[in-house]
Motif scaffolding. Structure first.
Motif, PDB file in Angstrom:
ATOM      1  N   PRO A   1      -3.481  -5.313   6.141  1.00  0.00           N
ATOM      2  CA  PRO A   1      -2.840  -5.695   4.883  1.00  0.00           C
ATOM      3  C   PRO A   1      -3.154  -4.719   3.751  1.00  0.00           C
ATOM      4  O   PRO A   1      -2.277  -4.350   2.978  1.00  0.00           O
ATOM      5  CB  PRO A   1      -3.432  -7.073   4.606  1.00  0.00           C
TER       6      PRO A   1
ATOM      7  N   ARG B   1      -1.088  -1.689   4.194  1.00  0.00           N
ATOM      8  CA  ARG B   1       0.315  -1.986   3.899  1.00  0.00           C
ATOM      9  C   ARG B   1       0.528  -1.954   2.383  1.00  0.00           C
ATOM     10  O   ARG B   1       1.517  -1.418   1.894  1.00  0.00           O
ATOM     11  CB  ARG B   1       0.661  -3.372   4.441  1.00  0.00           C
TER      12      ARG B   1
ATOM     13  N   CYS C   1       5.780  -7.308   8.494  1.00  0.00           N
ATOM     14  CA  CYS C   1       4.913  -8.273   7.831  1.00  0.00           C
ATOM     15  C   CYS C   1       5.704  -9.561   7.724  1.00  0.00           C
ATOM     16  O   CYS C   1       6.861  -9.539   7.325  1.00  0.00           O
ATOM     17  CB  CYS C   1       4.536  -7.768   6.436  1.00  0.00           C
TER      18      CYS C   1
ATOM     19  N   ASN D   1      -1.036  -1.359   9.684  1.00  0.00           N
ATOM     20  CA  ASN D   1      -0.735  -2.779   9.650  1.00  0.00           C
ATOM     21  C   ASN D   1      -1.860  -3.599   9.045  1.00  0.00           C
ATOM     22  O   ASN D   1      -1.744  -4.819   8.949  1.00  0.00           O
ATOM     23  CB  ASN D   1      -0.429  -3.291  11.057  1.00  0.00           C
TER      24      ASN D   1
ATOM     25  N   THR E   1       4.862  -7.267  -0.048  1.00  0.00           N
ATOM     26  CA  THR E   1       5.970  -7.090   0.895  1.00  0.00           C
ATOM     27  C   THR E   1       7.295  -7.505   0.249  1.00  0.00           C
ATOM     28  O   THR E   1       8.320  -6.837   0.416  1.00  0.00           O
ATOM     29  CB  THR E   1       5.713  -7.924   2.160  1.00  0.00           C
TER      30      THR E   1
ATOM     31  N   CYS F   1      -4.944  -9.872   9.871  1.00  0.00           N
ATOM     32  CA  CYS F   1      -3.501  -9.756  10.075  1.00  0.00           C
ATOM     33  C   CYS F   1      -3.211  -9.725  11.563  1.00  0.00           C
ATOM     34  O   CYS F   1      -3.739  -8.893  12.293  1.00  0.00           O
ATOM     35  CB  CYS F   1      -2.975  -8.481   9.426  1.00  0.00           C
TER      36      CYS F   1
END
Lengths: 337, 170, 150, 540
Positions: free
Chosen positions: D110, D113, D156, D108, D176, D97
């Motif tokens: 992925p 997240r 994102c 942050n 997301t 990412c």
């Protein structure tokens, strides 16, 4: 902390297995109730979980494309990484499931100073692949205990696995690989701070549990021998729903059995369900043909739109002033300015 | 929506594979409880080590014998009960036991076919004559007094006394 | 390992420590410049800076190296002090390896720190300028939306 | 004493990520959506607030709304339920990412997240989570969790890079998108998404340009194209009965450097004599609704088919735009199809049937142009692009949501003689995001964008130093809007342009006057660049 808790949980299971067979009631529980209960939970839980996924529709066609699409006939398509047909999808899924294709993408082996450099990320692929294949081989080998007469292919697998012919009982390569891979995966979880940061109880628990199963199995095979005949008789009797109480089952075997049962019963409630889930992943198991074939969303519903009529009404005067043709105007006249 | 049928079919195959041993076992239910019938030696009542040990770990004993004979030229084996044997598969073991009627039956049952002993050793022609046949039944645990090994942890895990694995015949 | 290499190693390690726990390992280990741009930038430019500090302080090499480092750290949620603190990390690294920091080197490190601070400020100013530019462009859209000519 | 002072270190807090905690920094966050935009769209909880406020003025039953919303989506999206269940936290995605690489913020990653959402899923929707709580990886849904979602789901860009490397194909974009849908239910949106959505809903394009403004822009471009070539180039608007409806992102007719790409389209269409029209009603290909919820995406996207039907065209051609093509390729037919009032697209010049667009009836301009060039229908003079040393940035959505990789490269090779690829692991399906997609391309979070774009810029710098690259081409309006700022900071001296800008430069048009400048008005390269050897820079 979660690592410690899960280690303690696994150790408690080991202790329960070793000590549980000392009393008749305990032995009954370990050899009868636990295996049947675990197997039932595993089967039912697994099916429920998969069916629940299956009953959630795939509303949109969302494959992740990892190569050139099929477009113009003279442009070479990446038929596996960006499949457009069923066969392509099958190949992609096979590569994903059998070879861990996506993890391998991580894997950019580099030649440096005429030596192949394998970085950290490559070991993840190698470790994961080694672990899963070894585990599969070991599971299949265990069929010799559940099937009578033993099928030839199971014997073949054993021979293959023990082809180094080290010692007696012969050393299985899969045992060595499994232990090494598990140790690496565990080591990585502890050592890599990013992975440690995201690791949960369940991540450590699964690893410790598998490790305990592997260690107890290896102990039984190579160091503290158990009577395989009794084990097989027990396994067959379980499978035939005619369990017999076998006093010859050793505490170590009972511990092994309890750990395996725990794993089976725990599997449907855990991340280990990835074993079924990978088949259903919509970013991988769909062909990239969403412009060629319409994908149907079963719950597609009408939405509020700002229609052309509303739009024309709102901007009518400006449209006229700008000389943009209106709906009821003659289409041919529109293009004059 | 249409993929449900594939998922259910796949799941059914998976369940069928997983439960295959059960179906199979139910079909042959009569034979299952039967352990292989072994032909026991007619002229002997006691093997070189207790039965429980021999059943589980005879291969370790054989490997130790091989090593001692080939590498160390040690040919005498003093058993747990003081009897002295030759470390010799063909003479000592096969002198009493018949390969086909003894070794192979258990090996086939346990799914350990043809260990590489047989790439060198043959069943001698005048093999032991089979007199008494007995189904192999689990033996009672040896009495606690039979424990010889100081290694209590190992013996507890295995459930029987750690056997007299012969290091050196003395 | 020569003393200079040892110093560099420690300097890089110290600088890496300013990143969160989970990140430092990756930054330090992954050597591919494209998979790990931050780690690569740190390693490469700290190396250049050390060579120059020990050598001739060639401005043509010092300035770009310092710029690359500070430019990166200026957008990484560091306070101004944290962003340029890595320069002083060298002093500690030298001390650990050779037991003392020669006066001449100490002076150069101080000078470098001041340069880094200048550079940091100019990067921050540039960020504000870029923002202002984007806002201006947006204002143009807004004006256009009202029906005026662009 | 000196020793002590020096030894102060910044040890980052070793916390458990499950304690939600977010600080909103100016420069690294997005502003909330203005109430008027939510009101216009009929979305819940319009109000005045900012993320830095301690009280977010959530509706009193927000928790119920979120949990009900999650429950509904778990039933409706297999991707959502599956991705909540099967992650093994192997960490393969972590360093993929660009926001993690650039910011070093572990949330942050992925996987982290997604865990922000999974922890809630486990706590409220799984048996083990309900019984064992945090031991099973669950956590309570609190207002702080909502704030965390807001912060990280708006950091994102839904670029899907992590999904390429995930062994199970877990796509953080899906998570997301769900996170943003849930936030939309309680009115926690960012303005940079909601304003374009409201504008687009009303006027037809994100910038809110009204029909007359739209016509002015298009006419202006047509005039400029005419001036450059000395031909009379026209761009019909809302013309019924044309063969093709052309849809492009609105930035193409309003922002630079997109504008030069528009000139390229117009010149191409004129030269081949395409019977087409653009629409003022469906004047937007891009779809910011995609960045808020599936429903908003559908509401905006519907205009394209409706307009194609109204105008009676045969098929639709789409311009250079990233997420526009994700929507057109993977969502449009499902949402607003079937397009049975259109015909299977056939190029009127080469006779090529675009089989791959048989159902959707919408063709990408790069597919269209590549086909033209392949059949020798265009006369090209690539030397007109000699002042550019070109590289190509694969835009995330055409790369990972479609697989449009070779068509633009084929075109670039034909229209330019100085093309250089960036390093292999930063292009095609492994391409790095510009760091500003999915509605993050605003000025208030510029620092987040600069961090997120660093890996991309790093690769650009490499080809700049190695080959003297001075033009980054791409086929995405967001790239064209945000990469100039990014490159100005990280790699000054590299411009950004579209593929069809170079086509427009190289296109030899029938009856055109001799060209002395390119579409940007810069002199053509008789004053060529120094030879490549001189530009070679030392690079380790």
């Amino acid at each position: 902390m979660s690592a410690l808790y899960s280690l303690l949980a696994v150790l408690a299971l080991v202790a329960a297995g070793l000590e549980g067979g000392r009393t008749g009631a305990g032995r009954d529980a370990l050899t009868l109730i636990v295996p049947y209960a675990a197997f039932t939970i595993f089967l039912a839980g697994f099916c429920v979980r998969v069916l629940r996924w299956a009953w959630a529709p795939v509303p949109f066609h969302i494959p992740t494309t990892c190569g050139q699409q099929k477009s113009l006939p003279w442009i070479r398509q990446a038929k596996v990484d960006n499949p457009s047909s069923k066969w392509g999808v099958l190949a992609r899924m096979a590569a994903e499931i059998l070879l861990f294709r996506s993890l391998f993408r991580n894997n950019r082996a580099r030649m440096a100073e005429k030596r192949l450099i394998l970085g950290e990320s490559k070991f993840l692929w190698l470790g994961a692949l080694a672990f899963h294949w070894a585990l599969l081989l070991i599971l299949l080998r265990h069929l010799r205990l559940f099937i009578q007469p033993v099928p030839a292919w199971v014997n073949g697998l054993e021979r293959l696995d023990g082809f180094l012919q080290i010692g007696a009982p012969q050393l299985y390569i899969s045992d060595v690989i499994l232990l090494a891979a598990l140790a690496y995966l565990l080591y990585r979880r502890f050592r890599d701070p990013a992975v440690r940061y995201i690791s949960l109880f369940t991540d450590y628990f699964a690893l410790f549990l598998l490790l305990a199963i592997a260690v107890s199995g290896v102990l039984m095979r190579y160091f503290v021998r158990v009577d395989v005949l009794s084990v097989k008789q027990f396994a067959l009797s379980l499978a035939a729903f005619r369990p017999v109480d076998l006093r010859a089952l050793s505490p170590l075997f009972l511990a092994h059995l309890l750990l395996v049962c725990t794993l089976a019963a725990y599997l449907p409630f855990s991340k280990l369900m990835h074993m079924g889930g990978i088949f259903l992943s919509p970013t991988r198991n769909l062909a990239n043909d969403s412009r060629r074939k319409r994908h149907i969303n079963p719950w597609n519903y009408p939405v509020k739109k700002h229609t052309y009529a509303e739009w024309e009404e709102e901007f009518h005067d400006k449209l006229v002033a700008a000389g943009i043709p209106l709906e009821d105007e003659d289409a041919g006249k529109a293009h004059t300015d | 929506m249409r993929d449900r049928i594939w998922i259910v079919a796949g799941l059914a195959v998976f369940v069928a594979l997983i439960t295959a041993p059960f179906w199979r076992a139910r079909r042959d239910v009569g034979d299952l409880a039967k352990l292989p019938v072994l032909t026991l030696p007619a002229n002997q009542t006691q093997c070189v080590a207790p039965v429980a040990y021999m059943r589980a770990s005879h291969m370790k004993l054989l490997m130790a014998w091989r090593y001692q004979v080939v590498r160390e030229d040690e040919r005498k084996y003093v058993a747990f009960n003081g009897k002295v044997y030759q470390k010799n598969l063909t003479e000592t073991c096969l002198g009493c036991h018949n390969k086909e009627q003894f070794c192979d039956r258990c090996h086939a049952y346990a799914g350990v076919p043809s260990p590489y002993c047989w790439s060198c050793h043959n069943q001698p022609q005048a093999g032991a004559s089979a007199v008494s046949a007995a189904a192999l039944q689990p033996q009672a645990q040896p009495a606690p007094g039979a424990r010889r090994s100081p290694d209590r942890l190992l013996s507890r895990m295995s459930g029987w006394p750690v056997s007299p694995v012969p290091r050196r015949a003395q | 390992m020569s003393a200079e290499q040892a110093i560099l190693q420690r300097w890089i390690e110290r600088t890496l420590k300013s990143y969160p726990d989970g990140m430092a390992g990756f930054l330090g280990e992954e050597r591919d410049p494209f998979r790990n741009p931050v780690g690569h930038t740190l390693r490469e430019n700290l190396t250049t800076l050390l060579q120059e500090l020990m050598g001739t302080m060639d401005q043509k090499r010092v300035a770009p190296a310092l710029d690359a480092l500070v430019r990166m750290r200026a957008v990484q949620n560091f306070s101004p002090a944290e962003a340029v603190r890595f320069v002083f990390g060298l002093r500690q690294a030298v001390f650990e390896v050779s037991g003392a920091v020669p006066d001449s080197l100490a002076t150069r490190i101080d000078e470098l720190a001041l340069m880094a601070f200048d550079q940091y400020m100019s990067c921050r100013e540039q960020i504000f300028e870029l923002r202002a530019k984007e806002i201006r462009r947006r204002a143009q859209y807004a004006a256009f939306e009202e029906g005026e000519e662009p | 004493m000196q020793e002590k002072l020096i030894q102060i270190e910044q040890e980052p807090p070793r916390g458990d990520w499950r304690d939600p905690h977010v600080e909103f920094h100016k420069g690294a966050m997005c502003y909330s959506a203005a109430a008027k935009n939510l009101t216009y769209l009929g979305l819940p909880n319009p109000r005045t607030w900012q993320p830095t406020d301690s009280n977010w003025k959530l509706p009193p039953d927000w928790k119920k709304i979120i949990l009900a919303g999650m429950k509904e989506r778990l039933k409706k999206y297999r991707s959502f339920r599956l991705f909540m269940d099967i992650c093994v936290r192997c960490g393969a995605c972590a360093d993929k990412c660009q926001f993690y690489l650039g910011s070093a913020d572990p949330k942050n990653m992925p996987v982290a997240r997604a865990e922000l959402m999974r922890s809630i899923y486990r706590r409220y929707f799984t048996l083990t989570g309900r019984i064992f709580g945090s031991l099973a990886g669950g956590r309570e849904l609190t207002e702080d969790v909502i704030k965390e979602w807001y912060s990280y789901y708006y950091q994102c860009t839904e670029c899907r890079r992590c999904s390429v490397y995930c062994p199970y194909g877990i796509d953080t974009a899906e998570i997301t998108m769900m996170g943003r849908e849930l936030l939309t239910l309680i009115g926690c949106n960012i303005n940079w998404v909601m304003e374009p959505v409201a504008n687009c809903y009303r006027t037809g394009n994100h910038l809110g340009i009204q029909p007359h403004g739209f016509k002015d822009s298009i006419d202006f471009a047509a005039n400029e194209a005419s001036e450059i070539t000395g031909l009379k180039i026209e761009a019909p608007i809302n013309r019924k009965g044309a063969e093709v409806l052309f849809v492009m992102p609105s930035a193409d007719y309003f922002a630079t450097p997109h504008y030069y790409t528009l000139l390229g389209y117009l010149m191409l269409f004129h030269q081949i004599g395409l019977d087409y029209t653009v629409s003022a009603y469906a004047s937007e290909g891009g779809n910011f609704g995609f960045f808020a919820s599936h429903e908003l995406m559908k509401r905006l996207n519907a205009k394209i088919y409706d307009e194609a039907k109204r105008l009676g065209v045969k098929w639709i051609l789409g311009g250079e735009c990233g997420h526009m093509w994700r929507v057109l390729h993977q969502y449009m037919d499902t949402m607003n199809g079937p397009a049975d009032f259109l015909e299977v697209p056939v190029s009127p010049f080469t006779g090529t049937v675009f089989e791959n667009a048989r159902s959707t009836k919408m063709v990408h301009i790069c597919e269209f142009t590549a086909d033209l060039i392949h059949h020798g229908k265009l006369k090209l003079d690539p030397s007109r692009n000699d002042h550019w040393r070109v590289t190509y940035h694969d835009s995330c959505n055409p790369a990972r949501g479609m697989g449009l990789l070779e068509e633009p490269r084929y075109i670039l090779h034909q229209v330019s003689r100085r093309f250089h690829e960036m390093p292999e692991n930063t292009i095609r399906e492994q391409t790095f995001c510009c760091g500003s997609g999915a509605g993050l391309g605003t000025d208030e979070n510029l620092e987040v964008r600069l961090r997120g774009g660093f890996p991309r810029a790093n690769a650009v710098r490499y080809v700049k130093q190695k080959h003297g690259v001075n033009l980054l081409t791409c086929i995405c309006a967001i790239d064209k809007a945000t990469l100039p700022t990014l490159l100005e900071y990280w790699v000054p001296g590299v411009e950004v342009g579209g593929v069809h800008e170079l086509v427009g430069n190289a296109l030899v048009m029938t009856g055109e006057k001799e060209r002395t400048t390119d579409l940007r008005g810069e002199p053509l390269a008789s004053a060529a660049l120094p030879a490549s050897g001189e530009m070679e820079a030392v690079h380790a």
